[in-house]
Design an enzyme around this catalytic site. Structure first.
Site, PDB file in Angstrom:
ATOM      1  CD  GLU A   1      -3.062  -0.768   2.253  1.00  0.00           C
ATOM      2  OE1 GLU A   1      -2.487   0.293   3.004  1.00  0.00           O
ATOM      3  OE2 GLU A   1      -4.111  -1.861   2.129  1.00  0.00           O
TER       4      GLU A   1
ATOM      5  CD  GLU B   1      -4.059  -5.401   3.214  1.00  0.00           C
ATOM      6  OE1 GLU B   1      -5.170  -5.209   3.562  1.00  0.00           O
ATOM      7  OE2 GLU B   1      -2.747  -5.290   3.357  1.00  0.00           O
TER       8      GLU B   1
END
Length: 348
Positions: A169, A278
């Protein structure tokens, strides 16, 4: 998942330390599909622990961080999961400077869980969970990042079941820098002799699928190159109002499929492969419908989507009503208890 400071309660730590790893013979991943028409290549769980205590560096094993439990891998492999993402901290693996040597003690912990996962026939994703930062500063040393990845990949170059995730991320960074870091990671991994493994590349803006094109990720990352031609674009997708994965309330029963449709179109238009690295939803019927819709959409578009990984497992999330809202740790994590029968239906 937007966690920067991972705090662990004493009760959770006590529970984790009381759960021993089990090394008795256990099922390995089947090489044949359990259900006709199965299309996912990867289905799995993020197994947290080694990235905990990220403000306490290097930290102490058992106090600030831990490693995934072998017995959890046994259980989930037995349920049909074949992929486990192992988050860890870059600063613990290669401390002080990006082009430095491995910390042998921490590296042994990572190598142990990776070896255990892959010995079961499953994939182990090596995931530096750093958000594009190193000691809390945005990584701008592209050559150093390449050196870091060459050092890391060398330890796993002989294991084809290892997957390298360039970084978790990236966010609030310049898109050209994120592109350069991803390419440097690819180049460093391949230069280390790890030429047969998949590489998962991530984008800026938390690598969100729903903002993949609007954030500029699609435009900036589409020309990444890999001599082994084994790149997969990893995107994350949560179903709460801001997409952060911090609430158990989903926007609607259809939000799962809706949020990834644009990314699906981008993958198809550019001839790329993707994975949802995710995802999660709260333990309620609205979220369950949304998660089902998400997985059905990914499976229906398996020409570009290779699978999905639930966030998150790990021994320190706690159990039941007092534990983490998405916890997938057997036998009583909230997510595991509510969603396991659903997710098993998508096993490769």
């Amino acid at each position: 998942m937007r966690f920067f400071d991972v705090l662990v309660g004493a009760a959770a730590i006590g529970s984790a330390l009381a759960a021993p790893a089990v090394d008795a013979p256990t099922p390995t991943v089947s090489k044949t599909s359990k259900r006709a028409g199965k299309k996912f290549q990867f289905l799995g769980v993020n197994e947290s622990g080694a990235e905990f205590g990220n403000k306490d560096l290097p930290g102490t094993l058992g106090k600030h961080y831990t490693w995934p439990v072998h017995s959890t891998i046994d259980t989930l492999v037995g349920k049909g999961f074949n992929t486990f993402r192992i988050p860890f901290m870059m600063e613990r693996l290669v401390p002080n400077k990006l082009d430095g040597p491995l910390n042998t003690v921490y590296a042994q912990g990572l190598e142990d869980i990776v070896k255990y996962v892959t010995s079961k026939g499953a994939y182990a994703i090596v995931d530096p969970h750093n958000f594009g930062r190193y000691y809390d500063k945005i990584i701008t040393d592209v050559a150093g990042f390449k050196a870091y990845w060459a050092t890391t990949a060398k330890a796993f170059a002989g294991n084809e079941k290892v997957i390298f995730d360039t970084n978790n991320e990236y966010h609030d960074m310049d898109n050209p820098l994120v592109q350069k870091l991803n390419q440097a990671a690819i180049d460093g991994i391949r230069a280390a002799g790890a030429t047969k493994q998949y590489i998962f590349v991530e984008g800026n803006s938390w690598s969100g699928a729903w903002t993949w094109t609007s954030s500029g990720n699609g435009a900036s990352l589409k020309d990444l190159t890999d001599p082994s031609n084994k790149l997969i674009y990893e995107m994350h997708q949560y179903l709460d109002s801001d997409g952060s994965g911090t609430s158990a309330t989903c926007v609607s029963a259809t939000i799962g499929a809706e949020r990834v449709k644009d990314a699906t179109a981008w993958l198809k238009a550019n001839g790329k492969k993707g994975i949802i690295g995710e995802f999660a939803g709260g333990a309620n019927t609205v979220c369950k419908s949304a998660v089902t819709g998400l997985l059905d959409h990914l499976e229906a578009n398996s020409d570009v989507w290779t699978g999905a990984l639930w966030w998150g497992g790990g021994p320190w999330w706690g159990d039941g009503a007092t534990g983490y809202i998405f916890g997938y740790e057997p036998p009583s994590g909230t997510g595991y208890s509510y969603y396991n029968s659903l997710l098993q239906g998508y096993s490769p």
